[in-house]
Motif scaffolding. Structure first.
Motif, PDB file in Angstrom:
ATOM      1  N   VAL A  15       6.799  -2.232  21.829  1.00 37.33           N
ATOM      2  CA  VAL A  15       6.247  -0.985  21.280  1.00 37.33           C
ATOM      3  C   VAL A  15       6.801  -0.736  19.878  1.00 37.33           C
ATOM      4  CG1 VAL A  15       6.155   1.529  21.582  1.00 37.33           C
ATOM      5  CG2 VAL A  15       5.781   0.020  23.539  1.00 37.33           C
ATOM      6  N   ALA A  16       8.092  -0.993  19.682  1.00 37.80           N
ATOM      7  CA  ALA A  16       8.692  -0.812  18.348  1.00 37.80           C
ATOM      8  C   ALA A  16       8.047  -1.763  17.344  1.00 37.80           C
ATOM      9  CB  ALA A  16      10.203  -1.049  18.416  1.00 37.80           C
ATOM     10  N   TRP A  17       7.818  -3.011  17.747  1.00 36.61           N
ATOM     11  CA  TRP A  17       7.178  -3.980  16.857  1.00 36.61           C
ATOM     12  C   TRP A  17       5.757  -3.536  16.519  1.00 36.61           C
ATOM     13  CZ3 TRP A  17       2.855  -7.024  16.810  1.00 36.61           C
ATOM     14  CH2 TRP A  17       2.794  -7.977  15.789  1.00 36.61           C
ATOM     15  N   LEU A  18       4.997  -3.117  17.526  1.00 32.41           N
ATOM     16  CA  LEU A  18       3.623  -2.658  17.287  1.00 32.41           C
ATOM     17  C   LEU A  18       3.594  -1.418  16.399  1.00 32.41           C
ATOM     18  CD1 LEU A  18       2.076  -3.236  20.804  1.00 32.41           C
ATOM     19  CD2 LEU A  18       1.369  -4.347  18.677  1.00 32.41           C
ATOM     20  N   ASP A  19       4.567  -0.534  16.556  1.00 34.88           N
ATOM     21  CA  ASP A  19       4.643   0.664  15.724  1.00 34.88           C
ATOM     22  C   ASP A  19       4.869   0.283  14.261  1.00 34.88           C
ATOM     23  OD1 ASP A  19       4.657   3.599  15.720  1.00 34.88           O
ATOM     24  OD2 ASP A  19       6.765   3.413  15.147  1.00 34.88           O
ATOM     25  N   ARG A  20       5.784  -0.641  14.014  1.00 32.26           N
ATOM     26  CA  ARG A  20       6.040  -1.107  12.638  1.00 32.26           C
ATOM     27  C   ARG A  20       4.820  -1.819  12.074  1.00 32.26           C
ATOM     28  NH1 ARG A  20      10.774  -2.593  15.081  1.00 32.26           N
ATOM     29  NH2 ARG A  20      10.207  -4.787  15.053  1.00 32.26           N
ATOM     30  N   TRP A  21       4.200  -2.697  12.879  1.00 34.50           N
ATOM     31  CA  TRP A  21       3.033  -3.439  12.421  1.00 34.50           C
ATOM     32  C   TRP A  21       1.894  -2.476  12.086  1.00 34.50           C
ATOM     33  CZ3 TRP A  21      -2.080  -4.013  13.538  1.00 34.50           C
ATOM     34  CH2 TRP A  21      -2.734  -5.087  12.908  1.00 34.50           C
ATOM     35  N   GLY A  22       1.674  -1.478  12.939  1.00 32.15           N
ATOM     36  CA  GLY A  22       0.613  -0.504  12.701  1.00 32.15           C
ATOM     37  C   GLY A  22       0.831   0.271  11.419  1.00 32.15           C
ATOM     38  N   ALA A  23       2.076   0.654  11.139  1.00 34.05           N
ATOM     39  CA  ALA A  23       2.382   1.379   9.903  1.00 34.05           C
ATOM     40  C   ALA A  23       2.143   0.485   8.687  1.00 34.05           C
ATOM     41  CB  ALA A  23       3.824   1.878   9.933  1.00 34.05           C
ATOM     42  N   THR A  24       2.554  -0.776   8.771  1.00 35.07           N
ATOM     43  CA  THR A  24       2.338  -1.722   7.668  1.00 35.07           C
ATOM     44  C   THR A  24       0.846  -1.942   7.442  1.00 35.07           C
ATOM     45  OG1 THR A  24       4.422  -2.819   8.142  1.00 35.07           O
ATOM     46  CG2 THR A  24       2.821  -4.068   6.845  1.00 35.07           C
ATOM     47  N   TYR A  25       0.115  -2.141   8.518  1.00 30.89           N
ATOM     48  CA  TYR A  25      -1.326  -2.357   8.424  1.00 30.89           C
ATOM     49  C   TYR A  25      -2.016  -1.148   7.786  1.00 30.89           C
ATOM     50  CZ  TYR A  25      -6.191  -2.975   9.771  1.00 30.89           C
ATOM     51  OH  TYR A  25      -7.551  -3.091   9.743  1.00 30.89           O
ATOM     52  N   ALA A  26      -1.678   0.044   8.248  1.00 27.29           N
ATOM     53  CA  ALA A  26      -2.301   1.257   7.708  1.00 27.29           C
ATOM     54  C   ALA A  26      -2.020   1.381   6.217  1.00 27.29           C
ATOM     55  CB  ALA A  26      -1.787   2.490   8.456  1.00 27.29           C
ATOM     56  N   GLY A  27      -0.784   1.094   5.808  1.00 25.64           N
ATOM     57  CA  GLY A  27      -0.448   1.150   4.385  1.00 25.64           C
ATOM     58  C   GLY A  27      -1.210   0.130   3.568  1.00 25.64           C
ATOM     59  N   THR A  28      -1.340  -1.088   4.087  1.00 23.72           N
ATOM     60  CA  THR A  28      -2.061  -2.157   3.394  1.00 23.72           C
ATOM     61  C   THR A  28      -3.541  -1.811   3.238  1.00 23.72           C
ATOM     62  OG1 THR A  28      -0.530  -3.809   4.250  1.00 23.72           O
ATOM     63  CG2 THR A  28      -2.669  -4.617   3.476  1.00 23.72           C
ATOM     64  N   VAL A  29      -4.142  -1.347   4.299  1.00 19.39           N
ATOM     65  CA  VAL A  29      -5.560  -0.990   4.262  1.00 19.39           C
ATOM     66  C   VAL A  29      -5.791   0.166   3.297  1.00 19.39           C
ATOM     67  CG1 VAL A  29      -7.432  -0.015   5.658  1.00 19.39           C
ATOM     68  CG2 VAL A  29      -6.080  -1.899   6.542  1.00 19.39           C
ATOM     69  N   GLN A  30      -4.893   1.144   3.289  1.00 20.65           N
ATOM     70  CA  GLN A  30      -5.047   2.282   2.384  1.00 20.65           C
ATOM     71  C   GLN A  30      -4.932   1.837   0.924  1.00 20.65           C
ATOM     72  OE1 GLN A  30      -5.952   5.515   3.230  1.00 20.65           O
ATOM     73  NE2 GLN A  30      -6.284   5.537   1.032  1.00 20.65           N
ATOM     74  N   LYS A  31      -3.982   0.940   0.630  1.00 20.05           N
ATOM     75  CA  LYS A  31      -3.834   0.424  -0.739  1.00 20.05           C
ATOM     76  C   LYS A  31      -5.081  -0.328  -1.160  1.00 20.05           C
ATOM     77  CE  LYS A  31       1.162  -0.036  -0.736  1.00 20.05           C
ATOM     78  NZ  LYS A  31       2.274  -0.977  -0.614  1.00 20.05           N
ATOM     79  N   GLN A  32      -5.642  -1.133  -0.246  1.00 18.47           N
ATOM     80  CA  GLN A  32      -6.867  -1.867  -0.564  1.00 18.47           C
ATOM     81  C   GLN A  32      -8.015  -0.906  -0.836  1.00 18.47           C
ATOM     82  OE1 GLN A  32      -7.318  -4.405   2.850  1.00 18.47           O
ATOM     83  NE2 GLN A  32      -5.981  -6.001   2.016  1.00 18.47           N
ATOM     84  N   ALA A  33      -8.117   0.138  -0.040  1.00 17.36           N
ATOM     85  CA  ALA A  33      -9.190   1.125  -0.238  1.00 17.36           C
ATOM     86  C   ALA A  33      -9.013   1.850  -1.566  1.00 17.36           C
ATOM     87  CB  ALA A  33      -9.202   2.123   0.916  1.00 17.36           C
ATOM     88  N   ASP A  34      -7.757   2.185  -1.892  1.00 19.55           N
ATOM     89  CA  ASP A  34      -7.490   2.872  -3.156  1.00 19.55           C
ATOM     90  C   ASP A  34      -7.825   1.977  -4.348  1.00 19.55           C
ATOM     91  OD1 ASP A  34      -6.643   5.079  -1.747  1.00 19.55           O
ATOM     92  OD2 ASP A  34      -4.498   4.682  -2.038  1.00 19.55           O
ATOM     93  N   SER A  35      -7.435   0.697  -4.273  1.00 21.65           N
ATOM     94  CA  SER A  35      -7.698  -0.201  -5.400  1.00 21.65           C
ATOM     95  C   SER A  35      -9.185  -0.514  -5.529  1.00 21.65           C
ATOM     96  CB  SER A  35      -6.885  -1.491  -5.274  1.00 21.65           C
ATOM     97  OG  SER A  35      -7.341  -2.263  -4.183  1.00 21.65           O
ATOM     98  N   THR A  36      -9.900  -0.574  -4.420  1.00 15.37           N
ATOM     99  CA  THR A  36     -11.342  -0.815  -4.463  1.00 15.37           C
ATOM    100  C   THR A  36     -12.066   0.367  -5.085  1.00 15.37           C
ATOM    101  OG1 THR A  36     -11.216  -2.186  -2.484  1.00 15.37           O
ATOM    102  CG2 THR A  36     -13.380  -1.333  -3.070  1.00 15.37           C
TER     103      THR A  36
END
Length: 137
Positions: A95-116
């Protein structure tokens, strides 16, 4: 054992894990129970927009699968508390690993959306018009 889990046993361990944990809100419930014993209303508030019927169903399935203990206290009104079993608590690293991965993924997707959205050229004739609406993504 629930029929869905029984069927998954014939496939592979990943399917077993998905059968046990792959319901609406289940991992979020487990995450909050890692912090200790919780009452139903408290869990509902922590989980978020979950419908009480869905929360009840998910807790019953987690209990049936041996991950959650349900304790009913003989009081008026009745008090019910949920906690993780030893097997449920063993999910903490996952659960801790999935929580970290989810936060990283959300940040990456948001940065991609912002740059697009910032890379889209503006039409000079539309400077005084309403800016385009950004869709959540």
């Amino acid at each position: 054992m629930r029929k869905q889990v029984e069927t998954a046993l014939t496939v592979c361990p990943v399917e077993v894990a998905v059968s046990v944990l792959g319901g609406a809100w289940k991992l979020t419930i487990v995450k909050h129970l890692l912090g200790g014993r919780r009452r139903f209303g408290e869990l509902g508030r922590l989980v978020g927009t979950v419908n009480p019927r869905v929360l009840t169903r998910q807790l019953r399935e987690l209990e049936a699968d041996g991950l959650v203990d349900r304790t009913v206290y003989p009081e008026v009104p009745p008090r019910v508390e949920y906690s993780l079993t030893e097997l449920g608590a063993s999910l903490e690293p996952a659960v801790a690993w999935l929580d970290r991965w989810g936060a990283t993924y959300a940040g990456t997707v948001q940065k991609q959306a912002d740059s697009t959205s910032s890379a889209i050229p503006q039409d000079p004739s539309s400077r005084n018009s309403t800016p385009p609406m950004r869709l959540p993504g």
